[in-house]
Design a protein around this motif. Structure first.
Motif, PDB file in Angstrom:
ATOM      1  N   SER A 217       0.818  -1.210   0.000  1.00 36.86           N
ATOM      2  CA  SER A 217       0.000   0.000   0.000  1.00 36.86           C
ATOM      3  C   SER A 217       0.855   1.264   0.000  1.00 36.86           C
ATOM      4  O   SER A 217       0.493   2.266  -0.639  1.00 36.86           O
TER       5      SER A 217
ATOM      6  N   ASP B 196       1.674   3.084  -3.271  1.00 36.64           N
ATOM      7  CA  ASP B 196       0.677   3.974  -3.875  1.00 36.64           C
ATOM      8  C   ASP B 196       0.852   5.421  -3.409  1.00 36.64           C
ATOM      9  O   ASP B 196       0.458   6.355  -4.104  1.00 36.64           O
TER      10      ASP B 196
ATOM     11  N   GLN C  26      -7.360  -1.761   2.109  1.00 32.26           N
ATOM     12  CA  GLN C  26      -8.514  -0.859   1.997  1.00 32.26           C
ATOM     13  C   GLN C  26      -8.448   0.251   3.039  1.00 32.26           C
ATOM     14  O   GLN C  26      -8.761   1.414   2.740  1.00 32.26           O
TER      15      GLN C  26
ATOM     16  N   GLU D  94      -5.645   2.791   2.106  1.00 32.51           N
ATOM     17  CA  GLU D  94      -6.074   3.614   0.978  1.00 32.51           C
ATOM     18  C   GLU D  94      -7.068   4.673   1.436  1.00 32.51           C
ATOM     19  O   GLU D  94      -6.952   5.857   1.070  1.00 32.51           O
TER      20      GLU D  94
ATOM     21  N   GLU E 184      -6.105   8.607   1.114  1.00 31.30           N
ATOM     22  CA  GLU E 184      -6.844   9.405   0.133  1.00 31.30           C
ATOM     23  C   GLU E 184      -7.726  10.459   0.815  1.00 31.30           C
ATOM     24  O   GLU E 184      -7.942  11.539   0.269  1.00 31.30           O
TER      25      GLU E 184
ATOM     26  N   ARG F 148      -7.846   4.491  -9.920  1.00 38.01           N
ATOM     27  CA  ARG F 148      -7.817   3.400  -8.952  1.00 38.01           C
ATOM     28  C   ARG F 148      -8.508   2.163  -9.514  1.00 38.01           C
ATOM     29  O   ARG F 148      -9.633   2.237 -10.004  1.00 38.01           O
ATOM     30  N   ASP F 149      -7.806   1.035  -9.422  1.00 38.58           N
ATOM     31  CA  ASP F 149      -8.385  -0.235  -9.839  1.00 38.58           C
ATOM     32  C   ASP F 149      -9.323  -0.739  -8.744  1.00 38.58           C
ATOM     33  O   ASP F 149      -9.140  -0.429  -7.559  1.00 38.58           O
ATOM     34  N   ASN F 150     -10.315  -1.519  -9.122  1.00 34.91           N
ATOM     35  CA  ASN F 150     -11.218  -2.096  -8.127  1.00 34.91           C
ATOM     36  C   ASN F 150     -10.513  -3.108  -7.224  1.00 34.91           C
ATOM     37  O   ASN F 150     -10.952  -3.363  -6.109  1.00 34.91           O
TER      38      ASN F 150
ATOM     39  N   PRO G 111      -7.763  -3.861  -4.753  1.00 35.87           N
ATOM     40  CA  PRO G 111      -6.861  -3.065  -3.911  1.00 35.87           C
ATOM     41  C   PRO G 111      -5.398  -3.476  -4.031  1.00 35.87           C
ATOM     42  O   PRO G 111      -4.504  -2.693  -3.684  1.00 35.87           O
TER      43      PRO G 111
ATOM     44  N   GLY H 127      -3.821  -1.136  -7.068  1.00 36.58           N
ATOM     45  CA  GLY H 127      -3.564   0.283  -6.824  1.00 36.58           C
ATOM     46  C   GLY H 127      -3.952   1.122  -8.015  1.00 36.58           C
ATOM     47  O   GLY H 127      -5.034   0.961  -8.596  1.00 36.58           O
ATOM     48  N   TRP H 128      -3.053   2.035  -8.429  1.00 34.79           N
ATOM     49  CA  TRP H 128      -3.313   2.907  -9.568  1.00 34.79           C
ATOM     50  C   TRP H 128      -2.970   2.176 -10.859  1.00 34.79           C
ATOM     51  O   TRP H 128      -1.980   1.461 -10.943  1.00 34.79           O
TER      52      TRP H 128
END
Length: 402
Positions: A288, A291, A326, A329, A333, A361-363, A365, A368-369
């Motif tokens: 994580s 990201d 999750q 993130e 964010e 953002r991809d669904n 987790p 990531g981007w």
């Protein structure tokens, strides 16, 4: 003020280097409490290391991480010795004004920062370097705080200097590292993540769910939503903790160019530096953090995408790892959204960088981007283009404030 910055004076140098003094020193970083410099010695038969890096940090009651960082680096060096700079010496010394400093002397790794050469490399070279890096990570992730040899290194390096830290790591279920301290349970990890992102005003909340031991994380921004973390998942985090570097950005990865079989120059991985954030955490924690470095410590989107593609396979697909991704993130964010609303310049630069790079953002987790295929081939930002982007954002924000 510049004249109050920490300087490696004769008193410090004579205590650090007791048998021979460096011929020259070059300062990399310098402020009131810290100094990092390169020391160069004449090449002769007496010196295995003709050049080394010295880190000085002023002693204070809150400084309990210095030796812990060295111990984490030593643990990593035991597993991937060819990629981790050797710690040659750790100790204390006083400057001419009798101010006490912690110091470490580390071998200098010759080569180029990945940040400086990434765009010069072929796609094949880039993939090869990232594969080498992930192979090293896989070895690190095999290390647990409960391993006997790990405890022996920690005991040797921390017992005399930092007895309280050692006792913390010895507690059942303990995990963590220098930048969080030792943690004694899953909720403590969430608290440390929030503490690291803390601002003057709240941007999200972490509160217990009534009638259970689960916790809920609620963003202050409705569109970012909320998540619930079950106690059973949090309880798994200490047992899932593995050795992580936690700061794998292009400035901390060293490459060397060498001749390939065809006579062409080819880059290979030779060093991973800056172990200040290293420690024992769930693998999803490190995943994580990647990201959060985009547009700041990492401006090479292609490196990010390639590294994430490989790293995600190192993280178990368990509910406990997923909810940590999750949660991290949502917290990060929410913080960035709050900063954007407050016209924070770095937050706006990050937002513009992500938009210009067509990242979303991809669904999943773990991903990531990412970029969608219909956006076409990706063109990496040059240093000049990034500087122009930053200048434009700064100009716009200043205009808004005036």
């Amino acid at each position: 003020m510049a004249d109050r910055d920490v300087t490696p004076d004769d008193s410090l140098l004579k205590q650090i280097f007791t048998t021979n003094q460096p011929e020259t020193i070059s300062i990399f970083l310098q402020n009131w409490d810290k100094c990092v410099f390169k020391a160069e010695f004449p090449r002769d038969g007496e010196h295995r290391h003709s050049t080394c890096v010295v880190r000085l940090e002023a002693e204070n009651k809150n400084l309990q991480t210095f030796t812990t960082i060295a111990s984490m680096q030593q643990i990593a060096a035991t597993i991937i010795p060819d990629l981790v700079p050797q710690t040659l010496q750790v100790g204390k010394a006083k400057n001419a004004q009798r101010r006490m400093f912690h110091f470490s002397v580390i071998e200098l790794v010759d080569g180029d920062l990945l940040e400086d050469v990434w765009q010069q490399m072929s796609a094949e070279e880039q993939s090869s370097v990232v594969a080498e890096l992930v192979k090293a990570l896989e070895k690190l992730h095999s290390v647990r705080l409960s391993d006997k040899w790990v405890k022996e290194i920690l005991d040797k390096m921390l017992r005399e200097e930092s007895d309280g830290i050692m006792k913390g790591f010895e507690q059942p279920g303990a995990f963590g590292g220098p930048h969080t301290g030792f943690l004694n349970g899953g909720p403590a990890l969430l608290d440390s993540i929030m503490a690291r992102r803390k601002l003057n005003k709240p941007f999200c909340t972490i509160e217990p769910i009534v009638g259970s031991q689960d916790v809920g994380i609620q963003s202050s921004f409705k569109e970012l939503g909320s998540t619930v973390i079950n106690k059973s998942d949090m309880d798994k985090w200490p047992g899932e903790a593995v050795l992580c570097h936690n700061d794998l950005n292009p400035r901390n990865i060293i490459l060397q160019a060498c001749a390939s079989s065809g006579g062409l120059s080819k880059h290979k991985l030779v060093g991973i530096i800056d172990w200040e954030l290293a420690g024992f955490y769930p693998a999803s924690y490190e995943l994580s953090l990647q990201d959060t470095y985009l547009s700041g410590a990492n401006r090479h989107v292609s490196f990010y995408l390639l590294l994430k593609e490989h790293m995600k396979d190192l993280v178990p697909r368990s509910s406990s790892q997923i909810v940590l991704l999750q949660a991290m993130e949502l917290i990060f964010e929410s913080q960035q959204r709050y900063l954007i609303d407050g016209n924070n310049i770095p937050a706006h630069i990050r937002k513009r960088f992500l938009e210009s790079s067509k990242l979303a953002r991809d669904n999943d987790p773990y991903v990531g981007w990412t970029r969608v295929p219909q956006d076409g081939p990706f063109s990496e930002y040059s240093s000049a283009a990034i500087q122009q982007l930053e200048d434009n954002v700064v100009e716009e924000i200043i205009a808004k404030r005036s």
